[in-house]
Design an enzyme around this catalytic site. Structure first.
Site, PDB file in Angstrom:
ATOM      1  N   SER A 196      55.004  51.890 -80.864  1.00  0.00           N
ATOM      2  CA  SER A 196      53.668  52.154 -81.399  1.00  0.00           C
ATOM      3  C   SER A 196      53.379  53.631 -81.226  1.00  0.00           C
ATOM      4  O   SER A 196      54.229  54.391 -80.736  1.00  0.00           O
ATOM      5  CB  SER A 196      52.619  51.311 -80.663  1.00  0.00           C
ATOM      6  OG  SER A 196      52.263  51.913 -79.432  1.00  0.00           O
ATOM      7  N   TYR A 223      50.027  47.625 -72.164  1.00  0.00           N
ATOM      8  CA  TYR A 223      50.644  47.747 -73.484  1.00  0.00           C
ATOM      9  C   TYR A 223      51.362  49.089 -73.609  1.00  0.00           C
ATOM     10  O   TYR A 223      52.501  49.153 -74.094  1.00  0.00           O
ATOM     11  CB  TYR A 223      49.557  47.616 -74.547  1.00  0.00           C
ATOM     12  CG  TYR A 223      50.028  47.694 -75.977  1.00  0.00           C
ATOM     13  CD1 TYR A 223      50.581  46.581 -76.616  1.00  0.00           C
ATOM     14  CD2 TYR A 223      49.904  48.872 -76.716  1.00  0.00           C
ATOM     15  CE1 TYR A 223      50.994  46.644 -77.937  1.00  0.00           C
ATOM     16  CE2 TYR A 223      50.317  48.949 -78.035  1.00  0.00           C
ATOM     17  CZ  TYR A 223      50.864  47.821 -78.634  1.00  0.00           C
ATOM     18  OH  TYR A 223      51.280  47.896 -79.948  1.00  0.00           O
TER      19      TYR A 223
END
Length: 269
Positions: free
Chosen positions: A161, A174
């Site tokens: 990401s 995350y």
């Protein structure tokens, strides 16, 4: 200086370049294929000739993916499974291999947790690490074990990401996984390259998916994000298809250990 054989190899590669983007004859396992980014990439693989084994917890969602793949002339088998059960990954791979030798994998399954760092519990941390880091690692290891035994190459595509490159607030577990997955891919790349097995990471920017819908539902956050993306739009799951197909295809045969961002220009601005 190139030798004659190296020059011939280069010439031969250029001669077959258009066909090298095809996935015809390749069997690709795609996790998180029931919706969102995973479904979009699974459909792209199927549309480009690859045989897909789609994995997700929801059999109903997988059935829809298979239906959409068929509409595009593709082939998609479904395999419901819960990747949080890391102990069951070897059995998952054995079941997938019944559809044929596995040439590649896309690790699209993942979870998100938005919470202040001071409020994160050990249980929160463990859950995110299991789904986003442990499961992809052990799944790739199980697939590579077969690929090595069969003396066949392969392409392992991990999903990072923006947080693989920068840090954003309120998602510390995350961020840890998306930074860690780049390190995992680089290590696997160094270890497996001699066997013809490649490992790369796609870094999506902001896409409208289940993982971002709560954030994008906040007007001020939506405005902030849109104002930061040079292309002035969110990504669509189909936008990742080209990169996924490229990394799975022979066209990327000399690319491994890399993070390739698909972010509408966010990190380049």
């Amino acid at each position: 200086m190139n030798t004659a054989s190296e020059e011939q190899q280069t010439t031969d590669t250029l001669a077959c370049l258009p066909g090298s983007f095809s996935l015809a004859g390749k069997h690709i396992l795609v996790t998180g294929a029931g919706r969102g980014l995973g479904q979009g990439m699974a459909l792209s693989v199927a549309a480009c000739g690859g045989r897909v084994t789609a994995v997700s917890r929801s059999a109903d969602e997988l059935a829809r993916t298979a239906e959409l793949a068929a509409e595009r002339g593709g082939e998609c088998a479904i395999l419901p499974a819960d990747l949080s059960d890391v102990a069951g990954i070897d059995e998952l791979v054995r079941a997938a291999a019944e559809n044929g030798p596995i040439d590649g994998v896309i690790h699209a399954a993942g979870v998100q947790l938005r919470k202040d760092a001071v409020d994160i519990t050990p249980e929160d941390w463990t859950f995110v690490q299991t789904m986003n880091l442990q499961a992809p690692f052990f799944l790739s290891a199980a697939i590579a074990r077969l690929q090595k035994q069969e003396k066949r190459g392969g392409s392992h595509v991990f999903i990072g990401s923006l947080n693989s490159s920068i840090g954003l607030p309120r998602i510390a577990p995350y961020v840890a996984t998306k930074t860690g997955i780049v390190g995992v891919a680089r290590s696997l790349s160094a270890e497996w390259a001699a066997d013809g097995i490649r490992a790369n990471v796609i870094g999506p920017g902001y896409f409208r998916t289940k993982l971002t819908e709560d954030l994008l539902a906040q007007p001020e956050q939506h405005a902030r994000i849109m104002g930061r993306i040079p292309m002035r739009r969110l990504g669509d799951p189909a936008d990742l298809g080209g990169m996924a197909v490229f990394l799975l295809s022979d066209a990327s045969s000399y690319i491994t250990g890399q993070l390739l961002n698909v972010d509408g220009g966010w990190l380049g601005a």
